[in-house]
Design an enzyme around this catalytic site. Structure first.
Site, PDB file in Angstrom:
ATOM      1  N   ASN A 242     -53.108 -66.805  23.428  1.00 12.90           N
ATOM      2  CA  ASN A 242     -52.049 -67.815  23.556  1.00 12.90           C
ATOM      3  C   ASN A 242     -52.590 -69.006  24.351  1.00 12.90           C
ATOM      4  O   ASN A 242     -53.766 -69.031  24.710  1.00 12.90           O
ATOM      5  CB  ASN A 242     -50.808 -67.200  24.218  1.00 12.90           C
ATOM      6  CG  ASN A 242     -51.153 -66.597  25.562  1.00 12.90           C
ATOM      7  OD1 ASN A 242     -51.552 -67.300  26.475  1.00 12.90           O
ATOM      8  ND2 ASN A 242     -51.027 -65.278  25.678  1.00 12.90           N
TER       9      ASN A 242
ATOM     10  N   PRO B 281     -48.667 -52.248  26.215  1.00  8.88           N
ATOM     11  CA  PRO B 281     -47.743 -51.815  27.274  1.00  8.88           C
ATOM     12  C   PRO B 281     -47.217 -53.028  28.020  1.00  8.88           C
ATOM     13  O   PRO B 281     -47.940 -54.017  28.184  1.00  8.88           O
ATOM     14  CB  PRO B 281     -48.630 -50.969  28.198  1.00  8.88           C
ATOM     15  CG  PRO B 281     -50.024 -51.369  27.875  1.00  8.88           C
ATOM     16  CD  PRO B 281     -50.041 -51.833  26.456  1.00  8.88           C
TER      17      PRO B 281
ATOM     18  N   ILE C 197     -46.761 -54.452  31.240  1.00  7.71           N
ATOM     19  CA  ILE C 197     -47.313 -54.116  32.570  1.00  7.71           C
ATOM     20  C   ILE C 197     -46.245 -54.273  33.645  1.00  7.71           C
ATOM     21  O   ILE C 197     -46.063 -53.428  34.516  1.00  7.71           O
ATOM     22  CB  ILE C 197     -48.528 -55.020  32.893  1.00  7.71           C
ATOM     23  CG1 ILE C 197     -49.558 -54.955  31.759  1.00  7.71           C
ATOM     24  CG2 ILE C 197     -49.168 -54.615  34.226  1.00  7.71           C
ATOM     25  CD1 ILE C 197     -50.644 -56.009  31.836  1.00  7.71           C
TER      26      ILE C 197
ATOM     27  N   PHE D 244     -42.542 -63.843  35.472  1.00 10.10           N
ATOM     28  CA  PHE D 244     -42.325 -65.158  34.877  1.00 10.10           C
ATOM     29  C   PHE D 244     -41.647 -64.917  33.536  1.00 10.10           C
ATOM     30  O   PHE D 244     -41.822 -63.861  32.928  1.00 10.10           O
ATOM     31  CB  PHE D 244     -43.667 -65.873  34.647  1.00 10.10           C
ATOM     32  CG  PHE D 244     -44.110 -66.725  35.812  1.00 10.10           C
ATOM     33  CD1 PHE D 244     -44.539 -66.134  36.987  1.00 10.10           C
ATOM     34  CD2 PHE D 244     -44.093 -68.115  35.726  1.00 10.10           C
ATOM     35  CE1 PHE D 244     -44.948 -66.918  38.057  1.00 10.10           C
ATOM     36  CE2 PHE D 244     -44.503 -68.907  36.782  1.00 10.10           C
ATOM     37  CZ  PHE D 244     -44.931 -68.307  37.957  1.00 10.10           C
TER      38      PHE D 244
ATOM     39  N   LYS E 202     -34.613 -60.373  31.344  1.00  9.52           N
ATOM     40  CA  LYS E 202     -35.912 -59.789  31.728  1.00  9.52           C
ATOM     41  C   LYS E 202     -35.881 -59.318  33.184  1.00  9.52           C
ATOM     42  O   LYS E 202     -36.448 -58.288  33.525  1.00  9.52           O
ATOM     43  CB  LYS E 202     -37.039 -60.815  31.524  1.00  9.52           C
ATOM     44  CG  LYS E 202     -37.391 -61.009  30.054  1.00  9.52           C
ATOM     45  CD  LYS E 202     -38.466 -62.068  29.815  1.00  9.52           C
ATOM     46  CE  LYS E 202     -38.676 -62.233  28.307  1.00  9.52           C
ATOM     47  NZ  LYS E 202     -39.466 -63.391  27.930  1.00  9.52           N
TER      48      LYS E 202
ATOM     49  N   LYS F 264     -36.587 -55.410  33.502  1.00  7.56           N
ATOM     50  CA  LYS F 264     -37.885 -55.033  34.099  1.00  7.56           C
ATOM     51  C   LYS F 264     -37.728 -54.654  35.573  1.00  7.56           C
ATOM     52  O   LYS F 264     -38.710 -54.392  36.243  1.00  7.56           O
ATOM     53  CB  LYS F 264     -38.894 -56.172  33.925  1.00  7.56           C
ATOM     54  CG  LYS F 264     -39.130 -56.545  32.453  1.00  7.56           C
ATOM     55  CD  LYS F 264     -40.327 -57.440  32.255  1.00  7.56           C
ATOM     56  CE  LYS F 264     -40.381 -57.930  30.810  1.00  7.56           C
ATOM     57  NZ  LYS F 264     -41.712 -58.312  30.359  1.00  7.56           N
TER      58      LYS F 264
HETATM   59  O1  PMT Z   1     -51.433 -70.562  32.528  1.00  6.64           O
HETATM   60  P1  PMT Z   1     -50.741 -71.898  32.396  1.00  6.64           P
HETATM   61  O2  PMT Z   1     -51.349 -72.762  31.315  1.00  6.64           O
HETATM   62  O3  PMT Z   1     -50.636 -72.612  33.726  1.00  6.64           O
HETATM   63  O4  PMT Z   1     -49.244 -71.630  31.896  1.00  6.64           O
HETATM   64  C1  PMT Z   1     -48.337 -71.023  32.749  1.00  6.64           C
HETATM   65  C2  PMT Z   1     -47.475 -69.973  32.009  1.00  6.64           C
HETATM   66  C3  PMT Z   1     -46.609 -70.678  30.978  1.00  6.64           C
HETATM   67  C4  PMT Z   1     -48.357 -68.940  31.303  1.00  6.64           C
HETATM   68  C5  PMT Z   1     -46.604 -69.264  33.115  1.00  6.64           C
HETATM   69  O5  PMT Z   1     -45.820 -70.227  33.766  1.00  6.64           O
HETATM   70  C6  PMT Z   1     -45.705 -68.193  32.494  1.00  6.64           C
HETATM   71  O6  PMT Z   1     -44.619 -68.442  32.044  1.00  6.64           O
HETATM   72  N1  PMT Z   1     -46.223 -66.935  32.483  1.00  6.64           N
HETATM   73  C7  PMT Z   1     -45.559 -65.784  31.841  1.00  6.64           C
HETATM   74  C8  PMT Z   1     -45.871 -65.786  30.370  1.00  6.64           C
HETATM   75  C9  PMT Z   1     -45.242 -64.620  29.637  1.00  6.64           C
HETATM   76  O7  PMT Z   1     -45.953 -63.789  29.163  1.00  6.64           O
HETATM   77  O8  PMT Z   1     -43.948 -64.598  29.684  1.00  6.64           O
HETATM   78  P2  PMT Z   1     -43.014 -63.454  28.927  1.00  6.64           P
HETATM   79  O9  PMT Z   1     -41.664 -64.005  29.042  1.00  6.64           O
HETATM   80  O10 PMT Z   1     -43.576 -63.145  27.582  1.00  6.64           O
HETATM   81  O11 PMT Z   1     -43.204 -62.190  29.847  1.00  6.64           O
HETATM   82  C10 PMT Z   1     -42.337 -61.899  30.934  1.00  6.64           C
HETATM   83  C11 PMT Z   1     -43.116 -61.281  32.073  1.00  6.64           C
HETATM   84  O12 PMT Z   1     -43.641 -60.016  31.700  1.00  6.64           O
HETATM   85  C12 PMT Z   1     -44.295 -62.085  32.540  1.00  6.64           C
HETATM   86  O13 PMT Z   1     -44.351 -62.048  33.961  1.00  6.64           O
HETATM   87  C13 PMT Z   1     -45.486 -61.386  31.940  1.00  6.64           C
HETATM   88  O14 PMT Z   1     -46.668 -61.526  32.751  1.00  6.64           O
HETATM   89  C14 PMT Z   1     -45.026 -59.952  31.878  1.00  6.64           C
HETATM   90  N2  PMT Z   1     -45.594 -59.181  30.762  1.00  6.64           N
HETATM   91  C15 PMT Z   1     -45.355 -59.538  29.478  1.00  6.64           C
HETATM   92  C16 PMT Z   1     -45.843 -58.764  28.446  1.00  6.64           C
HETATM   93  C17 PMT Z   1     -46.614 -57.622  28.746  1.00  6.64           C
HETATM   94  N3  PMT Z   1     -47.122 -56.852  27.781  1.00  6.64           N
HETATM   95  N4  PMT Z   1     -46.836 -57.290  30.026  1.00  6.64           N
HETATM   96  C18 PMT Z   1     -46.333 -58.040  31.029  1.00  6.64           C
HETATM   97  O15 PMT Z   1     -46.554 -57.732  32.215  1.00  6.64           O
END
Ligand code: PMT
Length: 402
Positions: free
Chosen positions: A208, A303, A305, A325, A339, A343
């Site tokens: 991504n 998974p 995380i 995030f 979320k 979570k």
């Molecule tokens: O890296 P940059 O270019 O500075 O951009 C910043 C960012 C947009 C990446 C950051 O601000 C951000 O939003 N990060 C979270 C991205 C994400 O995966 O969001 P999500 O809504 O899909 O996931 C929710 C949360 O679960 C996140 O904290 C993610 O780390 C976590 N996750 C998601 C999927 C997975 N399989 N395991 C996880 O731990």
């Protein structure tokens, strides 16, 4: 970050004096009012006019300057300083200060200041390893003076080894750390940053747009505020923050292993990484050949995380404070709070990644912070460093009751 901070930059005579120009630029760019003092030898390498123009302040070179001495120049500079940086610092200046010699503008001002003093030494490797120099540095460290160690490399004198001035960015970070309140001292924070890559075959992968900027800003800021930081980073091209333990990973499974190996040592976990939700079911050992007009890759769920950490609730006592995030393109608040609950998080940072000035691969962000107790707070458009500061302010405030 350094608005309203008065910094004295002492420049000594060495070939690395030109790098002090870049350091000056970083300091002024972040709002500091910088006053430069140059030794006589420094002026052999760079003209004072360069520093004067870039700092918008007169450069101090003489101890007995008739105009400046109306207000006793060195004492007034010493009194007004929030921080002293000496870069490059020669063996000579360090030796003089360690032994109480104050015979020019720079040494006299250092002697008179109560501000923290940060040395960034640069010299020949044999000078650096000379026990006389080492003893002087050790003595100053014992007295509370700060050092940003030189790095290894090829030196201007032709030798190879330790003695090369640390990168201006590293000295800048050390300066920032010296000026920052250590409200996270004694805390260990695990931060994930960047994307994950899920390999399809030896030449292709699914990933991504995450650059790692948000997570790295959090790691830098947490380190400045005194935390021990473990940064688990997906592939990025960013400069590694100094003073931070970095574990580099590629895939979501590797990130999960690294997180689980360290979570028990942590008081806080902040998951800024953009983890791939799916990976190819199988990884082809050889490059998949182009044949049919369309191709299908069967994917399997990675998974989650963060959800896994939330579910550890009863396993880890006390459980780390969990910050997630949410990267959304629609229904920001609704999706983020979902979320947060699902979570089992303490806090979530919701950002709208469809905006040009927020989210992926830009230096700014705009976020809504949601908390377990149902409260929320907006963070308008700001730099990722500033947002990192705001996020950590909320973490510090809530950590006390955690
Ligand atoms: O890296 P940059 O270019 O500075 O951009 C910043 C960012 C947009 C990446 C950051 O601000 C951000 O939003 N990060 C979270 C991205 C994400 O995966 O969001 P999500 O809504 O899909 O996931 C929710 C949360 O679960 C996140 O904290 C993610 O780390 C976590 N996750 C998601 C999927 C997975 N399989 N395991 C996880 O731990």
């Amino acid at each position: 970050m350094l608005r309203n901070k008065k910094i004295i930059l002492g420049v000594c005579g060495g070939i690395a004096a030109y790098k002090a120009i870049e350091l000056l630029r970083l300091l002024t760019k972040s709002g500091a009012d910088v006053h430069v003092i140059m030794t006589r030898a420094a002026q052999e390498f760079v003209a004072p006019l360069t520093f004067q123009t870039l700092s918008s302040n007169p450069v101090h070179t003489e101890l007995f300057n008739l105009i400046a001495e109306r207000e006793i120049g060195h004492i007034s500079l010493a009194d007004r300083a929030d921080l002293f940086i000496i870069a490059p610092a020669t063996a000579n200046i360090i030796g003089k200060i360690a032994n109480g010699i104050a015979d020019d503008m720079l040494t006299t001002t250092v002697m008179a200041t109560k501000a923290p003093v940060l040395f960034a030494p640069a010299m020949n490797v044999n000078m650096f390893t000379n026990p006389i120099y080492q003893e002087n540095e050790e003595k100053l460290r014992r007295l509370g003076y700060l050092f940003e160690a030189p790095v290894c490399g090829s030196l201007a004198c032709g030798w190879q080894g330790e003695g090369k001035l640390a990168a201006p960015e590293t000295i800048f970070e050390a300066a920032l750390a010296a000026l920052t309140e250590k409200d996270l001292a004694g805390r260990t924070i695990l931060i994930t940053a960047g994307p994950t890559r899920e390999e399809i075959d030896p030449v292709r992968y699914i990933s991504n747009h995450s650059s790692g900027k948000m997570g790295y800003a959090l790691a830098r800021t947490a380190h400045c505020r005194g935390a021990k930081v473990i940064l688990i980073s997906g592939p990025t091209s960013l400069i590694k923050p100094g003073g931070v333990d970095i574990i580099e990973v590629t895939s979501a499974l590797e990130m999960q292993n690294a997180v689980m190996a360290h979570v028990s040592e942590c008081h806080v976990v902040i998951k800024a990484a953009a983890v791939a939700d799916y990976r190819p079911l199988t990884r082809n050992l050889t490059k998949i050949k182009k044949s049919a007009d369309s191709a299908t890759i069967e994917m399997i769920k990675n998974p989650d995380i963060l959800a896994g950490l939330g579910a550890l609730d009863n396993g880890l006592k006390p459980r780390p404070f969990l910050v997630g995030f949410a990267a959304e393109t629609d229904a920001l608040a609704e999706n983020a709070t979902k979320k947060l609950k699902e979570k089992n998080l303490d806090m979530i940072v919701a950002n709208d990644v469809s905006q040009a000035d927020a989210g992926f691969n830009v230096d700014t962000n705009r976020a809504l912070l949601f908390f377990k107790d149902g409260s929320s707070t907006p963070c308008g458009l700001m730099s990722k460093d500033q947002l990192a500061g705001s996020i950590l302010d909320h973490v510090v405030a809530r950590l006390a009751q955690h």
